[in-house]
Scaffold this active site. Structure first.
Site, PDB file in Angstrom:
ATOM      1  N   ALA A 160       2.950   0.289   7.035  1.00  0.00           N
ATOM      2  CA  ALA A 160       2.186   1.343   6.349  1.00  0.00           C
ATOM      3  C   ALA A 160       0.876   1.634   7.091  1.00  0.00           C
ATOM      4  O   ALA A 160       0.490   2.790   7.252  1.00  0.00           O
ATOM      5  CB  ALA A 160       1.902   0.941   4.908  1.00  0.00           C
ATOM      6  N   TYR A 161       0.229   0.577   7.557  1.00  0.00           N
ATOM      7  CA  TYR A 161      -1.008   0.735   8.342  1.00  0.00           C
ATOM      8  C   TYR A 161      -0.748   1.589   9.587  1.00  0.00           C
ATOM      9  O   TYR A 161      -1.489   2.535   9.879  1.00  0.00           O
ATOM     10  CB  TYR A 161      -1.526  -0.653   8.725  1.00  0.00           C
ATOM     11  CG  TYR A 161      -2.669  -0.678   9.705  1.00  0.00           C
ATOM     12  CD1 TYR A 161      -3.942  -0.283   9.328  1.00  0.00           C
ATOM     13  CD2 TYR A 161      -2.473  -1.108  11.021  1.00  0.00           C
ATOM     14  CE1 TYR A 161      -5.000  -0.311  10.232  1.00  0.00           C
ATOM     15  CE2 TYR A 161      -3.515  -1.147  11.926  1.00  0.00           C
ATOM     16  CZ  TYR A 161      -4.773  -0.744  11.535  1.00  0.00           C
ATOM     17  OH  TYR A 161      -5.811  -0.776  12.435  1.00  0.00           O
ATOM     18  N   ALA A 162       0.331   1.261  10.291  1.00  0.00           N
ATOM     19  CA  ALA A 162       0.662   2.024  11.504  1.00  0.00           C
ATOM     20  C   ALA A 162       0.960   3.478  11.163  1.00  0.00           C
ATOM     21  O   ALA A 162       0.613   4.388  11.922  1.00  0.00           O
ATOM     22  CB  ALA A 162       1.846   1.380  12.215  1.00  0.00           C
TER      23      ALA A 162
END
Ligand code: NDP
Length: 254
Positions: A160-162
């Site tokens: 999700a961060y990426a």
């Protein structure tokens, strides 16, 4: 030094880590810097103090990003600070650095609420900060968006961060052509593993393991990345826009 005399800058999330190192360098080059934070008031004050000790100028601005009204609150503080010191609200340099960086839950456990929070802070807030900043950014303006090497390599626990950082890279790429006629550049800087003063960097074994990702066999220092960001804000970088700048210390070489 002195490449940024008479310039004004906002560095989001500059109470600590890469943001703090960037705020210090921009001030060293002569810029008046707005040091933005949300929770760590003391750390933000310390950043300003470090800058003033070197003869630079800075002030703090508090605003929690990722909640309704966030950008408005940020710009109220920013504009007040700029007006007091320069007489107007001109903003020459914007560094979108603040982000939720913690790994959080494993991909299979991530909740919709956590997902929304990632996107609200890391993607939506920078978009609307740029939108708002453009109203007061003159020709010669500079926008730098912090992404991550993780968008170019698969890291299982940071899906999700990426994704949020992939969105930031598109913001850079799409806006570059739109802003060029105004003489404004926008670029993405991608750090690799960088010592942001977090507790894991006090653990020698963890640091040794993390160092192996870089071709230089060390973890990055905040200043390693901040120097790259600073260059992009100067006139010397006027011919670079829409770029993804790899500041991972060779991590992406594999
Ligand atoms: P840190 O985690 O050390 O600091 C984060 C900063 O952002 C702090 O100033 C914090 O303020 C602020 N912040 C966080 N959440 C919010 C929020 N909701 N609203 C307002 N401010 C917020 O960051 P790093 O120096 O590690 O990272 C800086 C950038 O570089 C980020 O965009 C990150 O994704 C990217 N990056 C970092 C890497 C690394 O290894 N360090 C690797 C790759 C990319 P406060 O102090 O008040 O909490």
């Amino acid at each position: 030094v002195d490449r940024l005399t008479d310039k004004t800058a906002l560095v989001t999330g500059s109470s600590r880590g890469i943001g703090r190192a960037t705020a210090i360098r921009l001030a060293r080059e002569g810029a008046l810097v707005a040091v933005h934070y949300t929770a760590n008031e003391q750390a933000a004050n310390d950043t300003v103090e470090l800058i003033e000790k070197e003869g630079g100028s800075a002030f703090t601005v508090r605003a929690e990003l990722g909640v309704p009204g966030d950008v408005h609150e940020l710009f109220l503080g920013l504009e007040r600070g700029l007006k007091e010191r320069t007489g107007d609200t001109r903003l020459d340099i914007l560094v979108n650095n603040a982000a939720v960086t913690s790994t959080g839950s494993a991909p299979e456990d991530l909740t919709p609420e956590e997902f929304d929070h990632y996107f609200a802070v890391n993607a939506k807030a920078p978009y609307f900060i740029v939108q708002r900043a453009l109203g007061q950014m003159p020709s010669g303006g500079r926008i730098v968006n912090l992404t991550t090497g993780v968008t170019r390599t698969s890291v299982p626990d940071q899906v999700a961060y990426a994704m949020t950082k992939g969105a930031i890279e598109q913001l850079t790429f799409q806006l570059a052509r739109i802003l060029a006629p105004r003489g404004i550049t926008i670029n993405s800087v991608a750090p690799g593993i960088t010592n942001n003063g977090g507790p894991i960097f006090d653990n020698p074994q963890a640091v040794e393991a993390m160092a192996k990702f870089s071709a230089f066999n060390r973890v990055g220092e905040a200043g390693d990345v901040a120097d790259v960001i600073t260059f992009l804000t100067t006139d010397e970088a006027r011919w670079i826009t829409g770029a993804f700048i790899d500041a991972t210390g060779g991590t992406l070489l594999g």
